[in-house]
Design a protein around this motif. Structure first.
Motif, mmCIF file in Angstrom:
data_model
loop_
_atom_site.group_PDB
_atom_site.id
_atom_site.type_symbol
_atom_site.label_atom_id
_atom_site.label_comp_id
_atom_site.label_asym_id
_atom_site.label_seq_id
_atom_site.Cartn_x
_atom_site.Cartn_y
_atom_site.Cartn_z
ATOM 1 N N GLY A 137 5.348 -18.653 9.696
ATOM 2 C CA GLY A 137 6.729 -18.667 9.135
ATOM 3 C C GLY A 137 6.958 -18.144 7.732
ATOM 4 O O GLY A 137 8.125 -17.826 7.316
ATOM 5 N N ALA A 138 6.008 -17.997 6.770
ATOM 6 C CA ALA A 138 6.170 -17.936 5.411
ATOM 7 C C ALA A 138 6.511 -16.375 5.337
ATOM 8 O O ALA A 138 6.235 -15.450 5.858
ATOM 9 N N MET A 139 7.341 -16.205 4.102
ATOM 10 C CA MET A 139 7.505 -14.858 3.705
ATOM 11 C C MET A 139 6.685 -14.767 2.493
ATOM 12 O O MET A 139 6.763 -15.312 1.441
ATOM 13 N N VAL A 140 5.616 -13.753 2.661
ATOM 14 C CA VAL A 140 4.846 -13.393 1.564
ATOM 15 C C VAL A 140 4.918 -12.214 0.728
ATOM 16 O O VAL A 140 4.747 -11.109 1.546
ATOM 17 N N THR A 141 5.205 -12.147 -0.498
ATOM 18 C CA THR A 141 4.920 -10.909 -1.257
ATOM 19 C C THR A 141 3.738 -10.713 -1.778
ATOM 20 O O THR A 141 2.906 -11.468 -2.454
ATOM 21 N N VAL A 142 3.402 -9.521 -1.755
ATOM 22 C CA VAL A 142 1.896 -9.078 -2.290
ATOM 23 C C VAL A 142 2.029 -7.795 -3.146
ATOM 24 O O VAL A 142 2.834 -7.083 -2.900
ATOM 25 N N LYS A 143 1.140 -7.663 -4.148
ATOM 26 C CA LYS A 143 1.184 -6.575 -5.077
ATOM 27 C C LYS A 143 -0.092 -6.057 -4.936
ATOM 28 O O LYS A 143 -1.133 -6.726 -5.175
ATOM 29 N N ASP A 144 -0.049 -4.849 -4.758
ATOM 30 C CA ASP A 144 -1.447 -4.144 -4.682
ATOM 31 C C ASP A 144 -2.040 -3.507 -6.079
ATOM 32 O O ASP A 144 -1.384 -3.604 -6.933
ATOM 33 N N GLU A 145 -3.211 -2.868 -6.008
ATOM 34 C CA GLU A 145 -3.795 -2.763 -7.267
ATOM 35 C C GLU A 145 -3.234 -1.803 -8.004
ATOM 36 O O GLU A 145 -3.215 -1.330 -9.207
ATOM 37 N N LYS A 146 -2.280 -0.639 -7.391
ATOM 38 C CA LYS A 146 -1.404 0.134 -8.153
ATOM 39 C C LYS A 146 0.086 -0.344 -8.588
ATOM 40 O O LYS A 146 0.837 0.402 -8.904
ATOM 41 N N GLY A 147 0.218 -1.736 -8.170
ATOM 42 C CA GLY A 147 1.396 -2.278 -8.551
ATOM 43 C C GLY A 147 2.662 -2.473 -7.536
ATOM 44 O O GLY A 147 3.665 -2.724 -7.738
ATOM 45 N N ARG A 148 2.464 -1.639 -6.262
ATOM 46 C CA ARG A 148 3.258 -1.625 -5.333
ATOM 47 C C ARG A 148 3.436 -2.944 -4.871
ATOM 48 O O ARG A 148 2.433 -3.669 -4.401
ATOM 49 N N THR A 149 4.614 -3.544 -4.296
ATOM 50 C CA THR A 149 4.573 -4.751 -3.629
ATOM 51 C C THR A 149 5.588 -4.521 -2.359
ATOM 52 O O THR A 149 6.097 -3.633 -2.014
ATOM 53 N N GLU A 150 5.017 -5.436 -1.436
ATOM 54 C CA GLU A 150 5.531 -5.435 0.013
ATOM 55 C C GLU A 150 5.603 -6.876 0.098
ATOM 56 O O GLU A 150 5.016 -7.784 -0.133
ATOM 57 N N THR A 151 6.406 -7.241 1.152
ATOM 58 C CA THR A 151 6.798 -8.610 1.799
ATOM 59 C C THR A 151 6.665 -8.598 3.179
ATOM 60 O O THR A 151 7.253 -7.865 3.686
ATOM 61 N N TYR A 152 5.957 -9.464 3.543
ATOM 62 C CA TYR A 152 5.644 -9.704 4.952
ATOM 63 C C TYR A 152 6.160 -11.006 5.452
ATOM 64 O O TYR A 152 6.090 -12.249 4.585
ATOM 65 N N THR A 153 6.715 -11.369 6.699
ATOM 66 C CA THR A 153 6.802 -12.604 7.187
ATOM 67 C C THR A 153 5.869 -12.737 8.427
ATOM 68 O O THR A 153 5.850 -11.872 9.189
#
Length: 113
Positions: free
Chosen positions: A44-60
């Motif tokens: 149920g968590a909403m998780v924000t990740v940042k890749d090596e190029k600085g792009r962010t994405e959020t997954y639930t």
């Protein structure tokens, strides 16, 4: 799912979907989100990740029955979902496309959202 079941029952539908929804809903156990901030990814968590190029994405991270085929929702049994559930804040994970990404934020929806 409850809404769909009510609609099917109101329409007097006698289908496999009614039985399927009744079975799923009978097995569901609703849990409250953690009281305070968590450093670990849970269901149920909403998780924000940042890749090596600085792009962010959020997954639930959700259950299979909750998937709406939206790009930011992942099943707990998908490769990304499994990687997230095994991780903590600050950990690096591998996304399905092979990119490495660092967990930078973990949030939980409250019951009022």
């Amino acid at each position: 799912m409850r809404d769909e079941l009510q609609e099917l029952c109101a329409a007097n539908a006698n289908s496999e979907r009614v039985a399927e929804l009744e079975q799923i809903l009978a097995s569901i156990h609703v849990v409250d989100p953690p009281d305070g901030p968590s450093n670990s990814v849970t269901f149920g968590a909403m998780v924000t990740v940042k890749d090596e190029k600085g792009r962010t994405e959020t997954y639930t991270v959700v259950g299979v029955d909750e998937l709406d085929l939206e790009p930011d929702v992942v099943s707990w049994i998908s490769p990304t979902g499994k990687a997230l559930l095994a991780a903590d804040m600050g950990n690096w994970i591998t996304l399905e496309d092979g990119r490495k990404a660092k967990i930078v934020k973990i949030e939980f929806k409250t019951g009022s959202e």
